[in-house]
Each structure stands twice: as C-alpha cells, then as structure tokens.
Write an enzyme that holds these catalytic residues in place. Structure first.
Site, mmCIF file in Angstrom:
data_model
loop_
_atom_site.group_PDB
_atom_site.id
_atom_site.type_symbol
_atom_site.label_atom_id
_atom_site.label_comp_id
_atom_site.label_asym_id
_atom_site.label_seq_id
_atom_site.Cartn_x
_atom_site.Cartn_y
_atom_site.Cartn_z
ATOM 1 N N HIS A 1 0.813 -1.127 -0.209
ATOM 2 C CA HIS A 1 0.107 0.111 0.005
ATOM 3 C C HIS A 1 0.841 1.327 -0.063
ATOM 4 O O HIS A 1 1.114 1.951 1.052
ATOM 5 C CB HIS A 1 -1.034 -0.145 1.248
ATOM 6 C CG HIS A 1 -2.107 -0.932 1.069
ATOM 7 N ND1 HIS A 1 -2.130 -2.150 1.620
ATOM 8 C CD2 HIS A 1 -3.205 -1.024 0.151
ATOM 9 C CE1 HIS A 1 -3.108 -2.598 1.469
ATOM 10 N NE2 HIS A 1 -3.961 -2.150 0.397
ATOM 11 N N ASN A 2 1.332 1.201 -1.198
ATOM 12 C CA ASN A 2 2.436 2.505 -1.367
ATOM 13 C C ASN A 2 1.950 3.391 -2.488
ATOM 14 O O ASN A 2 0.987 3.106 -3.396
ATOM 15 C CB ASN A 2 3.841 2.355 -1.351
ATOM 16 C CG ASN A 2 3.997 1.168 -2.505
ATOM 17 O OD1 ASN A 2 3.550 1.338 -3.472
ATOM 18 N ND2 ASN A 2 4.732 0.086 -1.975
HETATM 19 ZN ZN LIG Z 1 -5.728 -0.128 -2.983
#
Ligand SMILES: [Zn+2]
Ligand SMILES: *[C@@H]1O[C@H](CO)[C@@H](O)[C@H](O)[C@H]1NC(C)=O
Length: 417
Positions: free
Chosen positions: A143-144
């Site tokens: 999640h970047n």
């Molecule tokens: Zn997402």
C-alpha cells in the site's frame, strides 16, 4: 562552491550514464561500483524530477518531453502508451525517481484537458498531488504510491472502455482519477481488524466501520482544502466533489464487496443501467474503481506476481507484529501457514473472479476485458501449479490433502517444523 560541485557532478554523471549503460550490458562493472553510480544517477534524476514537480522548470502542458534527461525521456515515452494494459508501472516509477503518481496524474489531466476545464491552478495541482504522493508510506511493501499509480493507470484504461468513454463528463473523469490516486492515502500497512484490536485512534474515530477508507477520504479532503485546489469553485460544487470522492473511495472497502456485486449483477440482469443518468455513472465509477483496486491478478504474469509478493509481504509483516505483541494472528498473515499461492488463489476465487465476470459482461465484452480474463485464468492456473509444487512434500508422506493444516498449533515461541 557547493553549486559548482553539483554542476560538475551532474555533467560527469551524464558521461557515466553512457559508460554505465554500455558496460552494464557486458557485465564489466563490478557490482558495488555499479550500485554507487546508480545511486548518483538517481540523485541526478532527482534534481530534474524535483525541479519539475516544484514548478521551477517552466511548465507547459505535457512539458515532460522538454527535459533532455535520459530517464525522464524514457518515462515520457512510456506515457505515450499509458493506456495499454501491460504498462509497467514499476519501471515507470523507477524512471521518474519515485514520482510515478504525480507524473501520471499530471499527464492524464493534460490528456483530458481537466486543467483547462476546471480552471485549475498548476501550482496548486502540483502541491496537492505532491502531498498525496508523499502521504503514501513508501515503506509499505504494497500500500504505497506505486499501488496508487497502478490503480490510477487501470482506472484510466477502464474510463477509456468504449461502453463508457463517450458517456463520461469531465467531472466523472476528474473524480474517477482523483479517487484512484488518493484511495489508499496514508495507509498504515495493516488492516482494519488490526487497528480495532490495537485500539488505534482511527478505529474509535470511525466507529470500527470502513476505518481505513474513511481515513483515506478525510485525508484527501484535508489535502484538497490545504492546497486550495478547488477553492476557486462555487462552494456547493466543491462540496459535491468532496462527497462524491468519499462515495468512490468508501466503495473500495472490501467488506462491502457483496453489496456492490449484487447490485451490479441485478442491473446487468435487468439491463436497466442508463449512463445518461449521473447516479448510474457514479455507480459504474465505483465499480470501475473497485475493479482497478483488485486488478493485479488480471495483469500479465510478471507484473501480477510482483504485486502478489508485495501484498503477501505486507500481510506477513502484520502477522509478525501480531506474534510479537501476543495478538491473535489474522487470517492470511501467518507466513508459516499461508503461502503466497494459496492466498492468491483464495483472493482470485472469492474477490476478483466474481467481480470481473460481471465487469466482463458490462463491457459486452471489450478487448480489454477479454485480455484481463485471459490473464486472470492463466495466473490462477499458474498459482495452482505453484501451490501444488510448494506443498511441504519434505515432511514426507502426506495423503494429498489440498491444504495441509499447520500441525499442532498453539505452540509458544519458535517451534520445530
Ligand atoms: Zn488499494
Ligand atoms: C470497536 O470495537 C472494539 C473492540 O471490539 C470495541 O471495544 C468498541 O466498543 C467498538 N467501538 C464501536 C464504536 O463500536
């Protein structure tokens, strides 16, 4: 003298660039040296990219090509193919020195003429996009900002679908792209149950429901207001935009998957979607964003595999934290019990396939849909073979149970396999 040194350094690095690309191919440079030079080159890239982002370079729409930097030149070339499904966002992120999200968004805003249409201030737009990109956690394996850029690129591909493209208003496109870019902003790299059980302040703030998604949305609104990007618009219009962004981002809450899937299926069965209606277009944008968010298994294997490894790495890190703090290990987060192939097969079977089957139907099916379904089935088969290959056959005789249950359980500390 610092400035002189810097310039000198940059000039020589340009020569190095040629040397390094030639000798790297022949494998003649010792790898330590190569790494050092790469780091310097990346600094050079940073000089250009950050000047571009801070607006110090005179910026006209689509001005990326004006910079005669090799890397940004290659990035600009990639942007000319931004609508193709095998777009390599990892490469694009390296070529833009980690600025894939900002660069992609600026490009797409230019492509659609959104800056002109909404009379956006370029400085404010750069400030907003820079804040969004910065607020993604680069330490998160999954999640970047690269995930955000990937979802934005997928969203762009879906907005271009023949079924949809002609019906969409500039506002729809603007909201679709903005929601994609910001949909996971400031994601902490752990899931909602983890935030709830560790009594994170966000869990109580949002009363245990859509905790992360609410945070992504409210953060986005905060950055919109701080940057003043929409401050020139009538208040009711900017408020409506904020609300719609919320509705789009909140739709990515995977626990609401069935609700959306059933509604979508019902519309398709009844053939009652009318894309002249703003409310129906909004619903399709929600679905498109949901598809973009989980489209990893629909990408070509080489890209798909990288995403799978990243998301599992993030799960395992959460599992390690839970183990460390004596919390119950969340589903899918136990590296010993949950293999990458088995996680992927579950994800594909329960989330991705059901959604994309309906999307396939919605697009009647488009070329892109057919391509995606082809990758999806091939990738699933590949994970199945890998899962079979990875079943711990070294623990000798096993009747071929599909998923061997982890033995014993409840052991303290490191136990013997
Ligand atoms: Zn997402
Ligand atoms: C959220 O969940 C926690 C843990 O289950 C619980 O103690 C708390 O009361 C819940 N809060 C709300 C607002 O439901």
């Amino acid at each position: 003298m610092k400035v002189g040194l810097l310039q000198d350094c940059c000039i020589r690095l340009t020569l190095f660039d040629i040397v390094i690309s030639a000798s790297a191919q022949q494998g003649e440079v010792e790898s330590g040296t190569r790494r050092k030079i790469k780091r310097l080159l990346s600094f050079q890239r940073y000089c250009h990219a950050s000047r571009l982002l801070r607006g110090l370079v005179p910026h006209t729409p689509g001005s990326l090509h004006l910079l005669d930097d090799d890397y940004l030149g290659q990035a600009a070339h990639m942007l000319s193919k931004v609508g193709t499904w095998n777009f390599d966002i990892f490469l694009f992120d390296r070529l833009t020195n980690g600025n894939s999200l900002v660069t992609l968004m600026c490009h797409l805003f230019n492509v659609y003429g959104l800056i002109h249409h909404f009379q956006l201030d370029m400085v404010k737009l750069h400030r907003f996009l820079g804040m969004v990109q910065e607020d993604y956690h680069s330490q998160n394996p999954y999640h970047n900002a690269v995930h955000a850029a990937d979802v934005t690129q997928a969203m762009y591909c879906y907005l271009k679908e023949p079924k949809l493209a002609e019906q969409l208003s500039p506002l729809d496109v603007f909201l679709g792209l903005m929601a994609a870019a910001a949909h996971d902003v400031d994601h902490p790299g752990v899931n909602q149950p983890f935030l709830i059980k560790t009594r994170h302040h966000l869990a109580s703030l949002y009363q245990n429901t859509s905790v992360l998604e609410s945070h992504h949305w409210r953060s986005t609104v905060g950055m919109l207001r701080e940057s003043g990007l929409l401050s020139h618009l009538p208040a009711d219009m900017s408020q409506d935009m904020e609300q719609q962004l919320g509705s789009l981002i909140l739709a990515t809450d995977i626990s609401r998957q069935n609700e959306f899937l059933l509604t979508f299926r019902e519309h398709l069965d009844n053939q009652d979607l009318d894309l002249q209606l703003a409310s129906h277009r909004h619903f399709i944008l929600q679905i498109a964003l949901k598809c973009a968010d989980v489209c990893n298994p629909c990408r070509v294997w080489e890209l798909s595999r990288q995403w799978s490894e990243r998301v599992c790495e993030e799960f395992y890190r959460q599992g390690d934290l839970e183990r460390k703090f004596d919390l119950e290990i969340s589903p899918l987060c136990n590296q010993q019990a949950d293999s990458v192939p088995s996680i992927q097969i579950g994800f594909i079977s329960y989330i991705v396939e059901p959604l994309f089957e309906e999307w396939h139907r919605f697009t009647e099916p488009s070329l892109l849909s057919q391509t995606m379904m082809g990758h999806l089935h091939k990738n699933k088969a590949r994970w199945s073979r890998l899962r079979y290959a990875h079943t711990p056959s070294d623990t000798q005789t096993h009747s071929h149970a599909e998923e061997p249950e982890p033995e014993g359980g409840g052991g303290e500390g490191e136990d013997i396999p």
